[in-house]
Write an enzyme that holds these catalytic residues in place. Sequence first.
Site, short mmCIF file in Angstrom:
data_model
loop_
_atom_site.label_atom_id
_atom_site.label_comp_id
_atom_site.label_asym_id
_atom_site.label_seq_id
_atom_site.Cartn_x
_atom_site.Cartn_y
_atom_site.Cartn_z
N SER A 517 0.85 -1.18 0.00
CA SER A 517 0.00 0.00 0.00
C SER A 517 0.88 1.23 0.00
O SER A 517 2.05 1.17 0.40
CB SER A 517 -0.92 0.02 1.23
OG SER A 517 -0.16 0.03 2.42
N GLY A 518 0.34 2.32 -0.45
CA GLY A 518 1.11 3.56 -0.54
C GLY A 518 0.20 4.73 -0.73
O GLY A 518 -1.02 4.65 -0.54
N VAL A 523 -2.33 -2.36 -3.16
CA VAL A 523 -1.89 -3.24 -4.25
C VAL A 523 -2.22 -4.68 -3.87
O VAL A 523 -1.92 -5.12 -2.75
CB VAL A 523 -0.37 -3.10 -4.51
CG1 VAL A 523 0.02 -3.92 -5.73
CG2 VAL A 523 0.01 -1.64 -4.69
N LYS A 537 -3.19 -2.46 -8.70
CA LYS A 537 -3.19 -1.28 -7.82
C LYS A 537 -4.53 -0.56 -7.94
O LYS A 537 -4.94 -0.16 -9.03
CB LYS A 537 -2.05 -0.34 -8.19
CG LYS A 537 -1.94 0.88 -7.29
CD LYS A 537 -0.89 1.85 -7.80
CE LYS A 537 0.51 1.32 -7.67
NZ LYS A 537 0.97 1.29 -6.27
N ASP A 632 8.88 10.61 -6.57
CA ASP A 632 8.71 9.86 -5.32
C ASP A 632 9.66 8.67 -5.28
O ASP A 632 9.24 7.53 -5.08
CB ASP A 632 7.27 9.40 -5.16
CG ASP A 632 6.94 9.02 -3.73
OD1 ASP A 632 7.71 9.42 -2.82
OD2 ASP A 632 5.95 8.32 -3.51
#
Length: 866
Positions: A517-518, A523, A537, A632
């Site tokens: 996860s993010g 995901v 995702k 990122d």
Amino acid sequence: MGSFSFVPVVFFFLFVAVSGISFTEFVYPPFSASHYGFIDMAGTFLSSRNGTFKAAMFNPGGQSSFYLSIIHVASNTVIWAANRDAAISSSGEMNLTVKGLGISDADGNPVWSTPPLKSSVHALLLNEVGNLILLDQFNGSLWESFHYPTDTIVIGQQLSVGSFLNSSSTSSNFSRGDYKLILSSSDAVLQWRGQTYWKLSMETLAYKNSNYIAEYMAVNRTGLQLLGRNGTVIVIQVLLTPSDFQIAQLDPSGKFIVKSFSGSKWNQEFAWPTDSCRIPFFCGSIGLCSGSASTNPTCSSCPSTFHVSSEDNGGCLPNSPYSLPLACNSSNNSSQQNSSALSYIKLGNGMTYFSILFSEPVKYGVNMSTCQELCSVICTCLGVFYQNSSGSCYLLEDELGSIISNSNAGVDDPLGYIKALVGSSPTDFNNPSSGKRKFPLAALVLLPFTGFSLLAALAFLLRGRRRQSKEKEIKLGRMDSRSSGEMDAFYIPGLPKRFDFEELEVATDNFKTLIGSGGFGAVYKGILPDKTVVAVKKITNVGVQGKKDFCTEIAVIGNIHHANLVRLKGFCAKGRHRLLVYEYMNRGSLDRTLFGSGPVIEWQERLDIALGTARGLAYLHSGCDQKIIHCDVKPENILLQDHFQAKLSDFGLSKLLSPEQSSLFTTMRGTRGYLAPEWLTNSAISEKTDVYSFGMVLLELVSGRKNTSRLQSHNLNDSSSGGQSSSSSGSGLVYFPLFALDMHEQARYLELVDPRLEGRVTREEVEKFVRVALCCVQEEPALRPNMNAIVGMLEGGIPLGQPDFDSLNFLRFIGRRFTEASMIEEGTERNDRVRYQESNSFPTRTTIDSRTCFSYVSSQEVSGPR
């Protein structure tokens, strides 16, 4: 005085009349030379002052064809040839007159000459760098061979924008071959019959130094360069092993080769493309090329529906009853096609073509039949490649090259079809009148009636299906998913495979197995019907942009293919759902492996991870058609496969954020510790922002811990023999980047290493990582190297940079703030930003537009203002 000045002239004509005498540096008109006339000197009639180069009537390979050539003496290498398309015999002549240079055959017929000149010729000079120059009476240049390159450039020569190198047909036949290296204002491009098959900017060893317009290419003792601003700015550079004699040559094979001469032998520096299967005619027409750059590509016969041709140029021909149409000429037009005799032979799965990577489809969102029909009415079209998921149609025109056997091809890769004639000779294709046939009367009556009946039946079936589909959607409450905006997505260039939401629900077992996860969402692991394992995702809070906008961005991401970038296999944009389908990386993210309790990552594996990540970023920054800034870079977004192959994920996704998320970009993404200082000011976000983040990741690879994790300072200072490091304080907390800076100043690199490695790494290896990392995290973006340079430094081909300590002082400020107890409280990071901004007198960046982080960043935005 008059009789004294007459003597040299008399002697000059006497020398000219004597066979076999070679001159040094100059000859004067009138002068003639042939191989036969200078046979004792192997045709050599002029040498440069230093003896490095000679001019000769030369026959390569002992053939009977002779060319006026400039030759590097020590290696016996021809660097320029005048009459390359009009070879002469041994008794043909070169003539120097006051009007210029000319070459004639044995019968005295002119075959080559210099263009008309602005004044009379006084002398012909061969200078020390191999340039043949016609001079006027004031020693001004009237014409130079360097301005008319053939297949080679040497040190001191410039290949100007708009000019090109043209390969020779063979090593012994200097006539122009089919390959060209063309120089544009931003790149050097290889083409075969007008079709691109390689770009210099694609190579990781070629790093971009600036966004200036290139004016010419040159090779010097240490590098191959594209230069701008009258040679004062390097646009693209490839570093070479230092040598006094370097050449860049377009080989008859189609490879662009850079090599140096040392001692008595050539040393090849580079040969591009590295994969010979990417050379268009490597295996002849439709010949099947197998292998890769590392496995010596071979010509492995033909596709299954073809057989080896008996013609001299090799290649393949279709099996009976098919034959290939002859290429049409410029006088033909589409109305001359006899489409009733045409068919298309499928090449099979796992096959691709060199031009697919460098050309745009001629049509999007069409079906296979439409793509083939388009080819059928174009006489130059000899085949198509078709991508089913996006409806992309590529045409193969003018001449067919080799077919590439691609063992890594996916189910969504384009499929190839070769145009062929059925039961007809090739000449029938160009002369349709010869193929006319008389039809029976019954056929003339029945065929139209049958066709009308079939069309009516088909229309009835389609109408019924549409009605059933509409009723079903009303029941499900999903009519909004059939909006015109969504249907338009099918016509967006390069769109990857489109999945239904229900398909992905089944593939993930209703999103059962969470694997990550993010900031963008969760995901899940999934298995497609063809047993392919994928990562799905679910994008959350994607904003209010339309489906077409979403799909446009996905098309850009989906068309990016690199060994170190996670491949996007497909997407779903249905109703409120936004999902992305990626290839599955079985070792998960770097942070789990590096910071977890599992087996330690060895140093070589850390180097492989660093190099893979750097290469992926280098491709995003300079290898794509549109610059992509990741925004990122962190261990969570570096995924690993077997053998620790690293691939970057989430590249380009920042543009999919909603405006609300954009304004919280730095906190929402959870990237504290990787954010470059320019995020906190009004400075422009550029690719150097990714460089900063990469430097922070490098430091974490060294230490095996997060840069911002809490660690007692005495654990890091027990081995010190001097005073306490400035990276520590009474609180006992250490900010690792600052500690790395302190250890760099004291050359105590081994104290930075992950203790789990237990001495299995050398000081020099750690120093390389630390110096590269500190160069990356300098406060001033202009001082940070670009990613291509970083790849070179990690590989060892480029000397390590020396970080500027003044540009690293800001780490001391961050380190002091890091030790404050308030760091653990919510909102501390926001307060630190305010303090940092006030101390540097920078205005606050209240809203960060994530769209700046994707592509479309102009050179003005990238370079300033500061």
